[in-house]
Motif scaffolding. Structure first.
Motif, PDB file in Angstrom:
ATOM      1  N   TYR A  19      -5.672  -9.227   5.252  1.00 52.92           N
ATOM      2  CA  TYR A  19      -6.884  -8.302   5.459  1.00 52.92           C
ATOM      3  C   TYR A  19      -7.841  -9.394   5.316  1.00 52.92           C
ATOM      4  O   TYR A  19      -7.891 -10.262   4.391  1.00 52.92           O
ATOM      5  CB  TYR A  19      -7.005  -7.296   4.077  1.00 52.92           C
ATOM      6  CG  TYR A  19      -5.860  -6.341   4.089  1.00 52.92           C
ATOM      7  CD1 TYR A  19      -5.955  -5.085   5.086  1.00 52.92           C
ATOM      8  CD2 TYR A  19      -4.794  -6.355   3.110  1.00 52.92           C
ATOM      9  CE1 TYR A  19      -5.109  -4.386   5.130  1.00 52.92           C
ATOM     10  CE2 TYR A  19      -3.958  -5.180   3.206  1.00 52.92           C
ATOM     11  CZ  TYR A  19      -4.080  -4.195   4.155  1.00 52.92           C
ATOM     12  OH  TYR A  19      -3.271  -3.205   4.109  1.00 52.92           O
ATOM     13  N   VAL A  26      -7.140 -11.834   2.442  1.00 54.23           N
ATOM     14  CA  VAL A  26      -5.931 -11.416   1.462  1.00 54.23           C
ATOM     15  C   VAL A  26      -4.654 -11.312   2.137  1.00 54.23           C
ATOM     16  O   VAL A  26      -4.567 -10.680   3.028  1.00 54.23           O
ATOM     17  CB  VAL A  26      -6.511  -9.906   1.017  1.00 54.23           C
ATOM     18  CG1 VAL A  26      -5.288  -9.391  -0.077  1.00 54.23           C
ATOM     19  CG2 VAL A  26      -7.663 -10.003   0.503  1.00 54.23           C
ATOM     20  N   ALA A  28      -1.906  -9.878   1.763  1.00 50.90           N
ATOM     21  CA  ALA A  28      -1.023  -8.861   1.031  1.00 50.90           C
ATOM     22  C   ALA A  28       0.432  -8.907   1.262  1.00 50.90           C
ATOM     23  O   ALA A  28       1.226  -8.639   0.196  1.00 50.90           O
ATOM     24  CB  ALA A  28      -1.710  -7.433   1.528  1.00 50.90           C
ATOM     25  N   PRO A  47       4.227  -6.381  -9.594  1.00 52.69           N
ATOM     26  CA  PRO A  47       3.132  -5.967 -10.217  1.00 52.69           C
ATOM     27  C   PRO A  47       2.103  -5.269  -9.169  1.00 52.69           C
ATOM     28  O   PRO A  47       2.266  -5.155  -8.104  1.00 52.69           O
ATOM     29  CB  PRO A  47       2.728  -7.320 -10.668  1.00 52.69           C
ATOM     30  CG  PRO A  47       3.196  -8.334  -9.644  1.00 52.69           C
ATOM     31  CD  PRO A  47       4.649  -7.811  -9.278  1.00 52.69           C
ATOM     32  N   SER A  48       1.176  -4.591  -9.922  1.00 54.64           N
ATOM     33  CA  SER A  48       0.091  -3.964  -9.362  1.00 54.64           C
ATOM     34  C   SER A  48      -0.628  -5.306  -8.180  1.00 54.64           C
ATOM     35  O   SER A  48      -0.919  -6.114  -8.693  1.00 54.64           O
ATOM     36  CB  SER A  48      -0.954  -3.682 -10.063  1.00 54.64           C
ATOM     37  OG  SER A  48      -1.913  -2.715  -9.527  1.00 54.64           O
ATOM     38  N   GLY A  49      -0.675  -4.692  -6.808  1.00 59.66           N
ATOM     39  CA  GLY A  49      -1.626  -5.599  -5.910  1.00 59.66           C
ATOM     40  C   GLY A  49      -0.707  -6.519  -5.206  1.00 59.66           C
ATOM     41  O   GLY A  49      -0.919  -7.336  -4.465  1.00 59.66           O
ATOM     42  N   CYS A  50       0.772  -6.322  -5.262  1.00 63.33           N
ATOM     43  CA  CYS A  50       1.753  -7.289  -4.797  1.00 63.33           C
ATOM     44  C   CYS A  50       2.189  -6.886  -3.289  1.00 63.33           C
ATOM     45  O   CYS A  50       2.936  -7.747  -2.618  1.00 63.33           O
ATOM     46  CB  CYS A  50       3.008  -7.621  -5.593  1.00 63.33           C
ATOM     47  SG  CYS A  50       4.054  -5.967  -5.637  1.00 63.33           S
ATOM     48  N   GLY A  51       1.509  -5.726  -3.052  1.00 62.72           N
ATOM     49  CA  GLY A  51       1.801  -5.216  -1.649  1.00 62.72           C
ATOM     50  C   GLY A  51       2.678  -4.187  -1.089  1.00 62.72           C
ATOM     51  O   GLY A  51       3.002  -4.094  -0.223  1.00 62.72           O
ATOM     52  N   LYS A  52       3.230  -3.451  -2.323  1.00 67.28           N
ATOM     53  CA  LYS A  52       4.090  -2.542  -2.292  1.00 67.28           C
ATOM     54  C   LYS A  52       3.680  -1.512  -1.372  1.00 67.28           C
ATOM     55  O   LYS A  52       4.381  -1.006  -0.290  1.00 67.28           O
ATOM     56  CB  LYS A  52       4.492  -1.752  -3.755  1.00 67.28           C
ATOM     57  CG  LYS A  52       4.944  -2.854  -4.491  1.00 67.28           C
ATOM     58  CD  LYS A  52       5.456  -2.338  -5.930  1.00 67.28           C
ATOM     59  CE  LYS A  52       4.272  -1.585  -6.663  1.00 67.28           C
ATOM     60  NZ  LYS A  52       3.313  -2.409  -7.198  1.00 67.28           N
ATOM     61  N   THR A  53       2.411  -0.974  -1.458  1.00 66.03           N
ATOM     62  CA  THR A  53       1.911   0.221  -0.512  1.00 66.03           C
ATOM     63  C   THR A  53       1.704  -0.268   0.848  1.00 66.03           C
ATOM     64  O   THR A  53       1.950   0.492   1.700  1.00 66.03           O
ATOM     65  CB  THR A  53       0.833   0.868  -1.372  1.00 66.03           C
ATOM     66  OG1 THR A  53       1.045   1.616  -2.456  1.00 66.03           O
ATOM     67  CG2 THR A  53       0.208   2.030  -0.540  1.00 66.03           C
ATOM     68  N   THR A  54       1.155  -1.556   0.914  1.00 67.52           N
ATOM     69  CA  THR A  54       1.039  -2.106   2.314  1.00 67.52           C
ATOM     70  C   THR A  54       2.371  -2.229   3.115  1.00 67.52           C
ATOM     71  O   THR A  54       2.370  -1.784   4.041  1.00 67.52           O
ATOM     72  CB  THR A  54       0.427  -3.508   2.124  1.00 67.52           C
ATOM     73  OG1 THR A  54      -0.636  -3.471   1.137  1.00 67.52           O
ATOM     74  CG2 THR A  54       0.103  -3.923   3.405  1.00 67.52           C
ATOM     75  N   GLU A 166       6.067   5.242  -5.139  1.00 66.07           N
ATOM     76  CA  GLU A 166       5.617   5.751  -6.502  1.00 66.07           C
ATOM     77  C   GLU A 166       5.461   7.276  -6.696  1.00 66.07           C
ATOM     78  O   GLU A 166       4.697   7.700  -7.090  1.00 66.07           O
ATOM     79  CB  GLU A 166       4.262   5.171  -7.132  1.00 66.07           C
ATOM     80  CG  GLU A 166       4.367   3.669  -6.683  1.00 66.07           C
ATOM     81  CD  GLU A 166       3.953   2.927  -8.021  1.00 66.07           C
ATOM     82  OE1 GLU A 166       3.726   3.401  -9.009  1.00 66.07           O
ATOM     83  OE2 GLU A 166       3.342   1.721  -7.956  1.00 66.07           O
ATOM     84  N   HIS A 199       6.363   0.564  -9.638  1.00 64.67           N
ATOM     85  CA  HIS A 199       6.190  -0.306 -10.595  1.00 64.67           C
ATOM     86  C   HIS A 199       6.911  -0.445 -11.978  1.00 64.67           C
ATOM     87  O   HIS A 199       6.767  -1.305 -12.769  1.00 64.67           O
ATOM     88  CB  HIS A 199       4.805  -0.805 -10.748  1.00 64.67           C
ATOM     89  CG  HIS A 199       4.077   0.258 -11.577  1.00 64.67           C
ATOM     90  ND1 HIS A 199       3.139   1.215 -10.881  1.00 64.67           N
ATOM     91  CD2 HIS A 199       3.928   0.688 -12.722  1.00 64.67           C
ATOM     92  CE1 HIS A 199       2.627   1.802 -11.673  1.00 64.67           C
ATOM     93  NE2 HIS A 199       3.340   1.945 -12.860  1.00 64.67           N
TER      94      HIS A 199
END
Ligand SMILES: Nc1ncnc2c1ncn2[C@@H]1O[C@H](COP(=O)(O)OP(=O)(O)OP(=O)(O)O)[C@@H](O)[C@H]1O
Ligand SMILES: [Mg+2]
Length: 254
Positions: A19, A26, A28, A47-54, A166, A199
């Protein structure tokens, strides 16, 4: 392709997503590759922000990768497809539709005749334990019930793959445990391939045949951990703790 016997394996091949942000690019996701076998239950943790949702959105065909590709049953995913049933963290139900109307949505869109639709919706409502609530609107349902509706809706088109981000993140601990058990039962009954983002390490050890652990900045896979424990699994099982600690250590050192 939507019969349970069809190949529902997933191949994620060299997926990167960058991004442009104010502070620079970024990363991601960077070169993420792994396979999910037909009928396998795979959890992605990190962890939060590691790109799971991406990653979830790219697999679902909701976003494009910067690089790499996703295949479902050997076919390249190039956009949303009824071969995947998708469940988001937030319920994403249609507030103006009843439970029945929400579950039937995809079937209506794909032109399934009304009689068949009705039978299918009844089966699904029963599968997720919502009998008696067919005519309720989402606002009258608890979080756990809403997520059951979302699961039924995702299963309506008999997708090869159930893809979840999640899905139990917004419900209380007790409801979460109940939904986990129900999901395993549904999986047992339908034989679906499941790719499940969380997570919560305990949730991953409880559910997965295999856990894919991700790192952040850039988002990539640091390890894959097969979980060789019989089901049902409980936190208090001797070997459960070993898996839990191992995955947690991997995330901490990521
Ligand atoms: N549309 C976007 N534009 C810019 N950066 C984004 C965008 N979406 C995600 N990111 C960034 O990409 C990285 C991965 O985000 P992502 O939401 O995939 O993480 P996550 O693992 O799902 O986190 P969480 O556990 O908090 O849900 C983060 O650094 C995030 O800020
Ligand atoms: Mg996320």
């Amino acid at each position: 392709m939507n019969a349970a016997s069809a190949d529902s394996g997933v191949r994620i091949e060299g997926v990167s997503k960058h991004y442009d942000a104010e502070g620079g690019v970024v990363r991601a996701l960077e070169g993420v590759s792994f396979d999910v076998d037909n009928g396998e239950f795979v959890c992605i943790v990190g962890p939060s922000g590691c790109g799971k949702t991406t990653l979830f959105r790219i697999i679902a065909g909701l976003d494009d990768a910067t690089d790499g590709a996703v295949y479902l049953g050997g076919d390249r995913v190039e956009g949303p497809t009824p071969d995947m049933g998708v469940v988001f963290q937030e319920y994403h139900l249609f507030p103006w539709r009843t439970v029945r109307g929400n579950v039937a949505f995809g079937l209506e869109k794909s032109g399934v005749p009304e009689a068949e639709r009705r039978t299918r919706v009844e089966e699904l409502v029963e599968l997720v334990g919502l009998e008696g609530f067919e005519d309720s609107y989402p606002k009258a349902l608890s979080g756990g019930m809403k997520q059951r509706v979302a699961i039924a809706r995702a299963l309506a088109a008999d997708p090869a793959l159930l893809l979840m981000d999640e899905p139990f993140g917004a419900v209380d601990a007790q409801t979460r445990e109940m939904l986990q058990t129900e999901l395993l039962e549904i999986r047992e009954e339908t034989g679906k391939t499941v790719l499940f983002v969380t997570h919560d390490v305990e949730e991953a050890v409880k559910l997965a045949d295999r856990i894919v652990v991700m790192d952040k900045e850039p988002g990539r896979i640091c390890e894959t951990v097969p979980v060789d424990l019989p089901r049902p699994r409980s936190r208090s099982d001797a070997e459960f703790g070993g898996y839990y600690e191992r995955v947690l250590d991997l995330i901490r050192s990521a």
